[in-house]
Write a protein that holds these residues in place. Structure first.
Motif, PDB file in Angstrom:
ATOM      1  N   THR B 328      41.617  43.320  34.537  1.00  0.00           N
ATOM      2  CA  THR B 328      42.317  42.867  33.339  1.00  0.00           C
ATOM      3  C   THR B 328      42.376  41.355  33.286  1.00  0.00           C
ATOM      4  O   THR B 328      42.379  40.676  34.315  1.00  0.00           O
ATOM      5  CB  THR B 328      43.758  43.391  33.328  1.00  0.00           C
ATOM      6  N   ALA B 329      42.407  40.841  32.042  1.00  0.00           N
ATOM      7  CA  ALA B 329      42.583  39.404  31.855  1.00  0.00           C
ATOM      8  C   ALA B 329      44.060  39.080  32.034  1.00  0.00           C
ATOM      9  O   ALA B 329      44.907  39.811  31.532  1.00  0.00           O
ATOM     10  CB  ALA B 329      42.110  39.005  30.461  1.00  0.00           C
ATOM     11  N   LEU B 354      33.707  51.710  38.113  1.00  0.00           N
ATOM     12  CA  LEU B 354      35.102  51.493  38.525  1.00  0.00           C
ATOM     13  C   LEU B 354      35.930  50.852  37.414  1.00  0.00           C
ATOM     14  O   LEU B 354      37.123  51.149  37.278  1.00  0.00           O
ATOM     15  CB  LEU B 354      35.127  50.642  39.793  1.00  0.00           C
ATOM     16  N   LEU B 355      35.304  49.974  36.613  1.00  0.00           N
ATOM     17  CA  LEU B 355      36.057  49.380  35.504  1.00  0.00           C
ATOM     18  C   LEU B 355      36.343  50.434  34.428  1.00  0.00           C
ATOM     19  O   LEU B 355      37.428  50.452  33.833  1.00  0.00           O
ATOM     20  CB  LEU B 355      35.299  48.188  34.915  1.00  0.00           C
ATOM     21  N   THR B 361      41.949  55.423  33.025  1.00  0.00           N
ATOM     22  CA  THR B 361      43.086  56.020  33.746  1.00  0.00           C
ATOM     23  C   THR B 361      44.122  55.002  34.188  1.00  0.00           C
ATOM     24  O   THR B 361      45.226  55.367  34.577  1.00  0.00           O
ATOM     25  CB  THR B 361      42.592  56.737  35.018  1.00  0.00           C
ATOM     26  N   GLY B 362      43.780  53.726  34.179  1.00  0.00           N
ATOM     27  CA  GLY B 362      44.706  52.714  34.667  1.00  0.00           C
ATOM     28  C   GLY B 362      44.649  52.528  36.173  1.00  0.00           C
ATOM     29  O   GLY B 362      45.255  51.599  36.711  1.00  0.00           O
ATOM     30  N   HIS B 363      43.898  53.381  36.863  1.00  0.00           N
ATOM     31  CA  HIS B 363      43.808  53.261  38.315  1.00  0.00           C
ATOM     32  C   HIS B 363      42.839  52.156  38.711  1.00  0.00           C
ATOM     33  O   HIS B 363      41.687  52.124  38.267  1.00  0.00           O
ATOM     34  CB  HIS B 363      43.348  54.591  38.918  1.00  0.00           C
ATOM     35  N   ILE B 368      37.374  47.210  43.619  1.00  0.00           N
ATOM     36  CA  ILE B 368      37.333  46.075  42.680  1.00  0.00           C
ATOM     37  C   ILE B 368      38.621  45.249  42.714  1.00  0.00           C
ATOM     38  O   ILE B 368      38.641  44.132  42.205  1.00  0.00           O
ATOM     39  CB  ILE B 368      37.036  46.522  41.222  1.00  0.00           C
ATOM     40  N   GLU B 369      39.646  45.770  43.366  1.00  0.00           N
ATOM     41  CA  GLU B 369      40.923  45.058  43.391  1.00  0.00           C
ATOM     42  C   GLU B 369      40.795  43.614  43.914  1.00  0.00           C
ATOM     43  O   GLU B 369      41.366  42.690  43.328  1.00  0.00           O
ATOM     44  CB  GLU B 369      41.937  45.878  44.213  1.00  0.00           C
ATOM     45  N   PRO B 370      39.996  43.374  44.995  1.00  0.00           N
ATOM     46  CA  PRO B 370      39.891  41.985  45.482  1.00  0.00           C
ATOM     47  C   PRO B 370      39.250  41.031  44.473  1.00  0.00           C
ATOM     48  O   PRO B 370      39.391  39.815  44.609  1.00  0.00           O
ATOM     49  CB  PRO B 370      38.998  42.104  46.724  1.00  0.00           C
ATOM     50  N   PHE B 371      38.552  41.573  43.475  1.00  0.00           N
ATOM     51  CA  PHE B 371      37.815  40.721  42.535  1.00  0.00           C
ATOM     52  C   PHE B 371      38.617  40.450  41.255  1.00  0.00           C
ATOM     53  O   PHE B 371      38.050  40.129  40.222  1.00  0.00           O
ATOM     54  CB  PHE B 371      36.465  41.373  42.191  1.00  0.00           C
ATOM     55  N   SER B 372      39.938  40.577  41.331  1.00  0.00           N
ATOM     56  CA  SER B 372      40.768  40.383  40.144  1.00  0.00           C
ATOM     57  C   SER B 372      40.724  38.924  39.682  1.00  0.00           C
ATOM     58  O   SER B 372      40.444  38.011  40.468  1.00  0.00           O
ATOM     59  CB  SER B 372      42.206  40.760  40.463  1.00  0.00           C
TER      60      SER B 372
END
Lengths: 461, 398
Positions: B328-329, B354-355, B361-363, B368-372
């Motif tokens: 998300t931005a 994954l995106l 689903t919002g999950h 990909i979490e580290p690439f926020s």
């Protein structure tokens, strides 16, 4: 072992010796022979002395070279893989990856086979490695002319005569495609055959002290106005004050089944065999055209001893162009091959012209045997071993477009598509002349004016 | 017109509008449709795959130095192996092996370190000594081959085929792909995305995805999202087809270059200078032409004299750590990013998967979490030392 005269191209020597298949197409292994004559089509790429991918139609014979074809199994002459094209219609596209999915072992076998079939030439042999170039040298000049055809030579001469220092970069013989052409052109009010004018202009260019002729290729136009010129021995980084792109044009092929069979040649390729290499392109020709160009080519063929089965004119009404065939011979333009092996044709003084017609198919196994023609009165078959395509020309405007693209500072494709750069860019350092600019006809005096103007711009700058 | 490209005008409203018809945007459209989102539009200012997706080096690996990169890309590699079957289109994935070439003792040591990471993550790699590496690269200059790290199941695919495959698959599932539609701005209201303003008028959307490649930073700014992204130009060459002499995809950190030989026999390679070429221009440069010619002839001396077919440039957006931004931005709800891609071609099957999962689903997957985007604002940069690309911005000179 093939005999050849010095100055002749490798492809023309092979053609003259009866070698019709010079290469194979990458996928369906269709046979390919001598076609364009000016290194533009890729149908005659051979390995010469260990160096792969050499356009044999522009490679001069030096004597003693070892030549081999690049694709083909067991050989390029007889390529059994040609049969792939015959069964292809029964195989849906992409059938193999479905097959390999269910039979993985087939995939690895196929990969090994594909690896054998991939590519054309092998890596250059150590003995053939290109000469290590001298470190790039920088050269600045008032005017750089790229292309030494009629327009390029005329522009270079005019610029030099106006006092500019001129570099003329050119591949092959000065005079370019015009050396292959016999139609009359006008220079300073006088009319003479293109070949004759080109030879004369080339001589003047070569002997003018203000012009440096470089035999090599311009690699492109790069940021900051650098035009790298690659010769056999060095790389010259040229930064001219003014660039004249006289890069000429390409012959446009025709679209019909069999248009790639050995024996189908483009007009300048035929002209080059006749007038420069002095090799008979075939015995019996069909010429396809939509302009006066085909009439001059038919005449050139006939005067060289090749019989012309028919001239196919796409236009309904050839009009005054017919007169070309009956005009008296031009002085100083004998193009009869020195050692012509073909039968002398009966000089009937007339060529059969089929107007409002078009070639619909070329027949023959591995080479041209018959040409199928769609005429207003139905289909006809003409026996021939040579089909000459004398249609339009496509400007060779890559260099000018590269300049334009850079000016546009574009982050995407040039808006509005690829427009031809025109003479109005002269103030910004580029003039495109001749057929590269899409000029119809050989407007030699106009090119000379452009050269003189470039020289004048340098003075005012 | 490519099969799958819509010839109609965009509708007034979509559930999801994806800006950018490159491999990221098209793969995402496919993954969204596969999850039951039926109203998806992909807008591209040019034609699908006209940007970096059709200009990259098309090499694929998952053996990186960092855990973050390796895990995400390994998920991608698993998908690459079945992608042709899944999309019912031959993407010409060739798992011929990917070799990271070591040309100095220091690089040989680094290969061994990275191999330990791979062993921990279950990624199959093999450290090669000089002899083994020279055997794999018989045409290479032995002076540059001291060892390497081989990932046997990695390789390369055909980038145009991949774009076409995703385009066709997405269109078959109902996505609308529009070429020649330029997005001027992302519209927002009260911290939430409302749609896009385009050259064909406004389009409202429940969610907007920025997959705009090199133009991603500009698009972000229209929504007030400020991330430290720069545009960068990368260049490549391709030679005429030659008989196979190079089986593996090869990356050379020493030369700052990467290359492979295609199934048709062309040698394809790109190199970089040790600086970031910050420009949006797609013009190829003489400086890089010389750099590539010099370096590739140095590595494969017999290439001297082989003719080039083409030389081209592509542009990307780069974050300071050269890692992508996925998710998300910051500050705007329902505005998603899949940008900052320098190795985006090889990651697309995973990042899109994954995106799409996150959008639907919002999950947020731990891959990909580290690439926020937040990492860039917090200064939590990802350190990845096996990239063959000049480090820009914050990490320059590492």
């Amino acid at each position: 072992m093939i005999a050849a005269r010095p100055g002749q191209s490798v492809a023309s020597a092979l053609h003259g010796a009866g070698v019709r298949v010079l290469a194979r197409s990458p996928k369906y292994r269709r046979p390919r022979g001598y076609t364009c004559g000016f290194g533009a089509c890729g149908n005659c790429e051979l390995t010469i002395d260990g160096l792969p991918g050499v356009a044999a139609c522009t490679a001069p014979v030096r004597g003693g070279e070892v030549i081999s074809r690049e694709r083909g199994w067991p050989s390029a002459r007889v390529d059994l893989l040609r049969t792939a094209g015959l069964v292809a219609r029964f195989l849906p596209a992409g059938f193999q990856f479905r097959l390999f999915r269910s039979h993985p072992w087939l995939a690895s076998r196929a990969a090994a086979v594909m690896a054998r079939l991939a590519g054309a030439g092998t890596l250059p042999a150590a003995t053939a490695a290109a000469p290590r170039l001298a470190a790039a040298t920088a050269d600045s000049c008032d005017v750089l002319v790229v292309g030494g055809g009629l327009s390029g030579c005329a522009a270079a001469l005019a610029a030099a005569q106006a006092g500019a220092t001129v570099v003329l970069a050119h591949r092959g013989q000065l005079g370019g495609r015009s050396l292959a052409r016999v139609h009359p052109v006008t220079r300073a009010g006088l009319q003479a055959p293109a070949r004759q004018v080109a030879t004369s202009l080339a001589g003047q260019v070569a002997s003018h002290p203000g012009i440096t002729v470089i035999e090599g290729s311009a690699l492109g136009w790069y940021e900051g106005g650098v035009i790298p010129l690659l010769t056999a021995s060095e790389l010259i980084e040229c930064r001219p004050r003014h660039l004249i792109a006289a890069t000429g044009s390409y012959d446009v092929p025709a679209l019909h089944p069999g248009n790639d069979k050995p024996g189908v040649m483009l007009a300048d390729g035929v002209g080059r065999l006749l007038a420069v290499d002095r090799v008979a392109p075939g015995r019996r020709a069909v010429v396809l055209t939509d302009s006066v160009r085909g009439y001059w080519l038919a005449r050139q063929l006939r005067e060289s001893g090749v019989s012309v089965a028919a001239l196919i004119d796409r236009r309904q009404e050839p009009g005054a162009d017919l007169a070309v065939l009956s005009r008296p011979a031009q002085s100083g333009c004998s193009t009869r091959p020195a050692h012509d092996s073909t039968r002398p044709a009966r000089d009937s003084g007339s060529v059969r012209v089929l107007a409002g017609s078009d070639v619909s198919r070329v027949l023959g196994l591995g080479r041209v045997r018959r040409v199928q023609v769609a005429t207003p009165r139905g289909r006809r078959h003409l026996a021939a071993d040579l089909l000459c395509i004398a249609l339009g020309e496509q400007p060779a405007n890559e260099l000018a477009l590269q300049w334009r693209y850079d000016r546009a500072g574009s982050t995407e494709t040039v808006p509005g598509g690829w427009q031809e750069p025109s003479a109005d860019t002269a103030g910004q350092g580029l003039t495109v002349v001749g057929s590269a600019a899409g000029w119809a006809g050989d407007d030699i005096d106009r090119a000379a004016c452009a050269g003189a103007r470039a020289a004048a711009l340098r003075r005012s700058a | 017109m490519l099969p799958g490209v819509s010839s109609e005008l965009p509708a007034r409203s979509y559930d999801v509008v994806i800006v950018g018809g490159g491999v990221q945007g098209l793969a995402l459209a496919y993954e969204l449709c596969r999850r039951g989102v039926t109203s998806v539009a992909v807008l591209d200012r040019s034609w699908p795959g006209s940007g970096a997706s059709g200009r990259n080096g098309e090499m694929i690996r998952s053996a990186f130095a960092s855990t973050e990169w390796s895990r995400l890309f390994h998920h991608s590699l698993a998908r690459w192996a079945r992608l042709s079957a899944e999309l019912d289109f031959n993407v010409l994935f060739s798992p011929t092996g990917y070799l990271i070439l070591a040309s100095t003792e220091d690089e040989v040591r680094r290969c061994a370190q990275d191999a330990a990471t791979h062993a921990r993550l279950g990624i199959d790699t093999e450290v090669l000594d000089a002899r083994a590496a020279r055997r794999l690269l018989p045409a290479a200059n032995p002076d540059l081959v001291f060892g390497g790290l081989l990932q046997p199941r990695a390789g390369f695919a055909h980038h145009d085929a991949v774009v076409w495959a995703y385009l066709r698959a997405a269109a078959r599932l109902g996505a609308h792909v529009f070429p020649g539609v330029e997005v001027h701005a992302v519209s927002t209201a009260a911290g939430r995305v409302t749609g896009v303003r385009t050259s064909r008028g406004p389009i409202s959307a429940g969610a907007v995805v920025n997959a705009a490649g090199a133009a991603a930073g500009q698009l972000n700014q229209t929504a007030g999202v400020r991330l430290p992204l720069v545009q960068a130009r990368l260049e490549m060459i391709v030679t005429e087809a030659l008989k196979p002499f190079l089986r593996h995809a090869v990356a050379s950190p020493h030369l700052l270059g990467y290359c492979h030989q295609t199934g048709r026999g062309e040698f394809v390679g790109g190199t970089e200078l040790p600086r970031t070429d910050e420009t949006g221009s797609l013009n190829a440069t003489y400086e890089l032409l010389r750099d590539m010619a010099r370096k590739w002839v140095r590595l494969f001396p017999a290439l001297a004299g082989v003719r080039l077919l083409r030389h081209w440039a592509g542009t990307v957006s780069e974050a300071p750590d050269l890692a992508p931004v996925i998710g998300t931005a910051p500050g705007i709800s329902r505005f998603y990013l899949t940008i900052g891609w320098v190795y985006g071609f090889m990651a697309a099957p995973a990042s899109a998967d994954l995106l799409a999962e996150q959008i639907v689903t919002g999950h947020v997957s731990p891959l990909i979490e580290p690439f926020s985007a937040q990492r860039l604002l917090d200064g939590r940069l990802i350190s990845e030392s096996s990239l063959v690309v000049a480090a820009g911005g914050a990490l320059a000179g590492r």
